[in-house]
Write a protein that holds these residues in place. Sequence first.
Motif, mmCIF file in Angstrom:
data_model
loop_
_atom_site.group_PDB
_atom_site.id
_atom_site.type_symbol
_atom_site.label_atom_id
_atom_site.label_comp_id
_atom_site.label_asym_id
_atom_site.label_seq_id
_atom_site.Cartn_x
_atom_site.Cartn_y
_atom_site.Cartn_z
ATOM 1 N N GLN A 329 -60.132 -3.345 -37.488
ATOM 2 C CA GLN A 329 -60.685 -2.024 -37.343
ATOM 3 C C GLN A 329 -60.292 -1.204 -38.695
ATOM 4 O O GLN A 329 -61.534 -0.399 -39.214
ATOM 5 C CB GLN A 329 -60.240 -1.086 -36.054
ATOM 6 N N ARG A 330 -59.379 -1.119 -39.284
ATOM 7 C CA ARG A 330 -58.866 -0.274 -40.424
ATOM 8 C C ARG A 330 -59.660 -1.011 -41.630
ATOM 9 O O ARG A 330 -60.214 -0.235 -42.275
ATOM 10 C CB ARG A 330 -57.440 -0.474 -40.457
ATOM 11 N N ALA A 332 -62.683 -2.465 -41.753
ATOM 12 C CA ALA A 332 -64.020 -2.212 -41.613
ATOM 13 C C ALA A 332 -64.049 -0.827 -41.920
ATOM 14 O O ALA A 332 -65.223 -0.406 -42.786
ATOM 15 C CB ALA A 332 -64.520 -2.246 -40.155
ATOM 16 N N ALA A 333 -63.400 0.215 -41.403
ATOM 17 C CA ALA A 333 -63.459 1.626 -41.760
ATOM 18 C C ALA A 333 -63.311 1.739 -43.369
ATOM 19 O O ALA A 333 -64.144 2.572 -43.840
ATOM 20 C CB ALA A 333 -62.424 2.313 -40.969
ATOM 21 N N ILE A 334 -62.145 1.366 -43.799
ATOM 22 C CA ILE A 334 -61.896 1.571 -45.225
ATOM 23 C C ILE A 334 -63.047 1.127 -45.894
ATOM 24 O O ILE A 334 -63.624 1.376 -47.163
ATOM 25 C CB ILE A 334 -60.508 0.717 -45.688
ATOM 26 N N THR A 335 -63.467 -0.239 -45.907
ATOM 27 C CA THR A 335 -64.479 -0.846 -46.509
ATOM 28 C C THR A 335 -65.740 -0.186 -46.698
ATOM 29 O O THR A 335 -66.582 0.137 -47.479
ATOM 30 C CB THR A 335 -64.731 -2.223 -46.041
ATOM 31 N N LEU A 336 -66.168 0.559 -45.397
ATOM 32 C CA LEU A 336 -67.294 1.328 -45.359
ATOM 33 C C LEU A 336 -67.175 2.606 -46.036
ATOM 34 O O LEU A 336 -68.002 3.278 -46.525
ATOM 35 C CB LEU A 336 -67.674 1.627 -43.934
ATOM 36 N N LEU A 337 -66.028 3.336 -46.031
ATOM 37 C CA LEU A 337 -65.688 4.613 -46.629
ATOM 38 C C LEU A 337 -65.496 4.602 -47.961
ATOM 39 O O LEU A 337 -65.540 5.923 -48.729
ATOM 40 C CB LEU A 337 -64.818 5.448 -45.831
ATOM 41 N N ILE A 338 -64.798 3.734 -48.576
ATOM 42 C CA ILE A 338 -64.904 3.808 -50.187
ATOM 43 C C ILE A 338 -66.196 3.883 -50.862
ATOM 44 O O ILE A 338 -66.985 3.145 -50.445
ATOM 45 C CB ILE A 338 -64.344 2.397 -50.823
ATOM 46 N N PRO A 339 -66.280 4.748 -51.580
ATOM 47 C CA PRO A 339 -67.808 4.999 -52.044
ATOM 48 C C PRO A 339 -68.151 3.874 -52.890
ATOM 49 O O PRO A 339 -67.425 3.431 -53.920
ATOM 50 C CB PRO A 339 -67.484 6.270 -52.933
ATOM 51 N N HIS A 340 -69.430 3.646 -52.838
ATOM 52 C CA HIS A 340 -70.239 2.593 -53.584
ATOM 53 C C HIS A 340 -71.503 3.096 -54.310
ATOM 54 O O HIS A 340 -72.130 3.720 -53.443
ATOM 55 C CB HIS A 340 -70.391 1.230 -52.822
ATOM 56 N N GLY A 341 -71.835 2.808 -55.400
ATOM 57 C CA GLY A 341 -73.083 3.392 -56.252
ATOM 58 C C GLY A 341 -72.799 4.634 -57.157
ATOM 59 O O GLY A 341 -71.500 4.703 -57.364
#
Length: 497
Positions: A329-330, A332-341
């Motif tokens: 879960q950690r 998935a959360a970190i991967t989603l929250l790191i800004p991309h773009g």
Amino acid sequence: MSDTLSAPSVHGVLDDLQPREVLQWFEALAGIPRGSGNESAVADWVVEFARSRGLDASKDDVSCVLVRKPGQGGLEDAAPLILHGHLDMVCEKEEGVEFDFATEPIRLVVDGDFITADGTSLGADNGIGVSYILALLADEELPHPPLEAVLTAMEEKGKVGAGQFDTSRLQGRRMIDFNWITDREILAGCSGDVTFTVDIPGEFEAVPETHSTALKLQVRGLRGGHCEFDIQLERANALQILARALQVVQDGRDVRVSSPFGGAQNNAIPADAEAVLSLRPDDVEAVRDAVTALQAELSVEYDLADPDVRVELVDAETPDRALSSAAAQRLAAITLLIPHGVVRWNLHVPDRVETSNNLGTIRPTDDGVRLMSTITSALTSRKHELYDRVAALVALAGGGARIEMYGLDAPEFPYRPDSELLAVASQAFRELRGEEPQVEVSQCSLELGMFSSRVPVADIISIGTELHALHSPAEKVNHRSVERTWPLVRSVVSRLS
């Protein structure tokens, strides 16, 4: 002299194209495996190429090459000119293509005005730029100042070669770089970058006997692309799609996650990703339904930017161990929250990105999982501010997750309107093309700032060729553009007294 040194890679595919004095070397380079970190053979080949012509050449410990050529044609006593390109290429292949970049030559294809590769990335970035340099080194008649050709290694892996290159060996204080992507512009300024890693402990546990079904969760069909030239196109990031899928399948279910893997390099927008799921047989139908629902959402969200996005489940072997539920879960959360773009647009240069981030790879490690990401910015302070934001996010995630800078903190190269090289190149462009060149200050991060800050090289420009779809299997170079660019290169170097 004879060009027998091209023998390792002669396919004859480009024999009918011009300028032959450039494209013969591009074909030669295509025959030598040279993915980032695997440049030793191509560096040896360049050293042999140079020494067979009586030139001084050497290779350093990471396979950067320096070649010196005396001035000729009346410019023997002119100030030295540094020529720069990078030897390595990004290795990407189409889904389903079997190809070993460590051993196989690139299979060139001519398609109208374009040269591309059969199922893989082409290596025109920066093979075509290196080919101009090789052609200049081989030319025995063109007037030019003393030349110092610097061909760096592992540019695509955080500018490793340029970062450790011994710049005290260089006498030149002006440089022409050939790592640019269009022939309509002269590049006169660029951004800097920094790469970082995030390590997430796996807290590994044995897969429960009750979780006897294993499925591989796959993200496929994405366009990917270059982390700077394509970052504003809003394409999907396979790592973040994977993380989103992991959250969906874990919602209300005990699903164990193993072997997350995705992306090719930190500076390529990731086009694929996967992880193995271990679950109870009773949860299989619900997990499949959740993935199907996510697929429907993604198809709408990315109907223009990435219309072929696919999230799939295929059968897999049950692993011995998996991340703990908390660790998964950690992750998935970190991967989603790191800004991309795109993070910030440049208000001083319209329609240009000032700061962006590319979340590029995810890899399993002995201790857990590692993410790698690259921030690019025209301002060092913005670059560091975004890094600090990610560091704060990682600290909040807890669980022992940690962030570290990886490799070099590459500086930007500021635009100099009084550049002598820019003036000379602009005049040559006007005479050859009958029009004004566009002068570009780019959002991309090249190695230019590393040389300007360390040698210091005071005057740098970059001359380019029309390239498309860099860092992807769709990569191609316009050979008509090579035909237009080569006379410009020759004209500029012959004018430098």
